[in-house]
Design a protein around this motif. Structure first.
Motif, PDB file in Angstrom:
ATOM      1  N   SER A 163      -9.880 -31.777 -11.548  1.00 33.50           N
ATOM      2  CA  SER A 163      -8.710 -31.913 -12.413  1.00 33.50           C
ATOM      3  C   SER A 163      -8.801 -33.148 -13.301  1.00 33.50           C
ATOM      4  CB  SER A 163      -7.421 -31.967 -11.570  1.00 33.50           C
ATOM      5  OG  SER A 163      -6.282 -31.790 -12.378  1.00 33.50           O
ATOM      6  N   SER A 177      -8.953 -27.389 -15.147  1.00 33.35           N
ATOM      7  CA  SER A 177      -8.324 -26.323 -15.912  1.00 33.35           C
ATOM      8  C   SER A 177      -8.949 -26.237 -17.303  1.00 33.35           C
ATOM      9  CB  SER A 177      -6.821 -26.598 -16.024  1.00 33.35           C
ATOM     10  OG  SER A 177      -6.201 -25.707 -16.919  1.00 33.35           O
ATOM     11  N   GLY A 182      -5.239 -23.003 -21.892  1.00 33.58           N
ATOM     12  CA  GLY A 182      -3.874 -23.228 -21.442  1.00 33.58           C
ATOM     13  C   GLY A 182      -2.931 -23.595 -22.580  1.00 33.58           C
ATOM     14  N   PRO A 306      -2.526 -24.006 -13.616  1.00 27.33           N
ATOM     15  CA  PRO A 306      -3.974 -24.195 -13.680  1.00 27.33           C
ATOM     16  C   PRO A 306      -4.729 -23.663 -12.462  1.00 27.33           C
ATOM     17  CG  PRO A 306      -2.915 -26.251 -13.087  1.00 27.33           C
ATOM     18  CD  PRO A 306      -1.816 -25.236 -13.244  1.00 27.33           C
ATOM     19  N   PRO A 331      -6.464 -20.634 -16.744  1.00 24.70           N
ATOM     20  CA  PRO A 331      -5.060 -20.864 -16.403  1.00 24.70           C
ATOM     21  C   PRO A 331      -4.203 -19.640 -16.722  1.00 24.70           C
ATOM     22  CG  PRO A 331      -5.512 -21.797 -18.543  1.00 24.70           C
ATOM     23  CD  PRO A 331      -6.799 -21.152 -18.086  1.00 24.70           C
TER      24      PRO A 331
END
Length: 360
Positions: A163, A177, A182, A306, A331
């Motif tokens: 992350s 992610s 996203g 995510p 995501p």
């Protein structure tokens, strides 16, 4: 008084030791150590005696000492950037579960400390602890200041970044992610409602924030929205409030705000509504991370999920397998009331999930 009684009396006034267990079990200290280190050349009868003595005394083996001893390389450290952000708990929990399946023990260490002025810096004391412990592996979770200072650690310990984007030359994998996908999902969601004036609050505070800002600018181009703008803020509620205050001072309130994460989005909603700007009637708001905060009915925040549990598990898998390069997790968009026109609020109360669809 017998040795067993002596040991039991002594253990009552101080933590029991391996010597106490040996006395009660009637065996040598080395045999007790062999039992708790998983030695195979121990008879079942003597193993049961040692385990019974340990249970009677309340003795627990020193896991750190075991991991430092010759041949014990089963301790993985998880270095977490921010213990206050709920998204990291999901990542840590999933990574810990996967490591446990492979017989790995884990320890969780905080990576940041307040510098006294309200900002955070790398916790060098905890970094020194990791250097002394020499764990068999390291997973760092989240963006953290001064990541380059981990170079001596990552040079000698297999390290996976989860992350986050920051890495040294020696990091064996990063798992995060797909920020481009996203942010594109939330911009497409807002553009699909006919909104034109969309702002992004974020871009400061680290490489992930900067990555999401770049993704926002690219999404504006992709959806032919040329009127959006960026108000710089970090990942905190305080930074979000300051960004909203600048908007209010300049009388520039957009139709929608894309926040860099959920904590920022909560700060945005709080600041807007304190100024009499209603969400979503006057301004719609989205977040990123789909933390537990987003699902609270009073907040009902549209956010990007995510798949934090997958990030944690994939990070552990990469550590166990010895590397995976960069892994981007697709995501999903979770639509709630904060980004939907009031007339459609009833339908927004149900969470809708959309698979990632990247436009060419």
């Amino acid at each position: 008084m017998s040795d067993q009684a002596d040991a039991a009396t002594s253990a009552a006034s101080r933590p029991p030791t391996i010597r106490d267990v040996a006395r009660v079990a009637g065996v040598s200290k080395s045999l007790v150590s062999l039992v708790f280190n998983g030695g195979e050349n121990v008879s079942e009868e003597r193993r049961l005696r040692v385990e019974a003595a340990a249970e009677q005394l309340g003795y627990r083996p020193n896991l750190v000492a075991q991991s430092l001893s010759a041949g014990r390389r089963d301790l993985v450290a998880i270095f977490v950037s921010n213990l206050h952000n709920p998204l990291f708990a999901e990542i840590v929990g999933a990574a810990k579960a996967r490591l446990a399946e492979s017989g790995q023990r884990t320890m969780i260490v905080s990576a940041q400390v307040d510098d006294g002025s309200g900002s955070t810096v790398l916790d060098r004391d905890n970094l020194a602890v990791l250097q002394d412990l020499r764990p068999s592996g390291l997973i760092t979770v989240g963006t953290m200041p001064g990541f380059s200072e981990l170079a001596d650690l990552t040079a000698t310990i297999p390290t996976v970044v989860a992350s986050a984007i920051d890495a040294t030359d020696d990091v064996i994998a990063t798992v995060r992610s797909d920020d481009d996908a996203g942010i594109n999902l939330v911009v497409a969601h807002l553009a699909g409602q006919g909104l034109q004036r969309i702002a992004f609050i974020g871009g400061a505070g680290g490489t992930v924030s900067a990555s999401r800002e770049a993704a926002f600018r690219a999404a504006l181009v992709r959806h032919q929205l040329g009127v959006g703008w960026v108000e710089r803020a970090d990942f905190t509620e305080a930074g979000a409030r300051r960004a909203v205050e600048r908007m209010l001072t300049e009388n520039r309130i957009p139709q929608a705000i894309v926040a860099v994460n959920d904590l920022t989005a909560v700060g945005v909603i709080t600041a807007l509504e304190a100024a009499g700007v209603q969400v979503p009637r006057d301004c719609r708001v989205t977040g990123y991370d789909d933390t537990s905060l987003a699902a609270i009915p009073r907040i009902s925040l549209t956010s990007i999920d995510p798949d934090n549990r997958r990030i944690g598990r994939e990070a552990a898998e990469a550590l166990l397998s010895g590397g995976a390069g960069e892994v981007l997790i697709p995501p999903r968009l979770v639509v709630r009331a904060s980004s939907v026109a009031p007339a459609h609020r009833a339908s927004a109360d149900e969470t809708h999930r959309a698979e990632v669809r990247m436009e060419e």
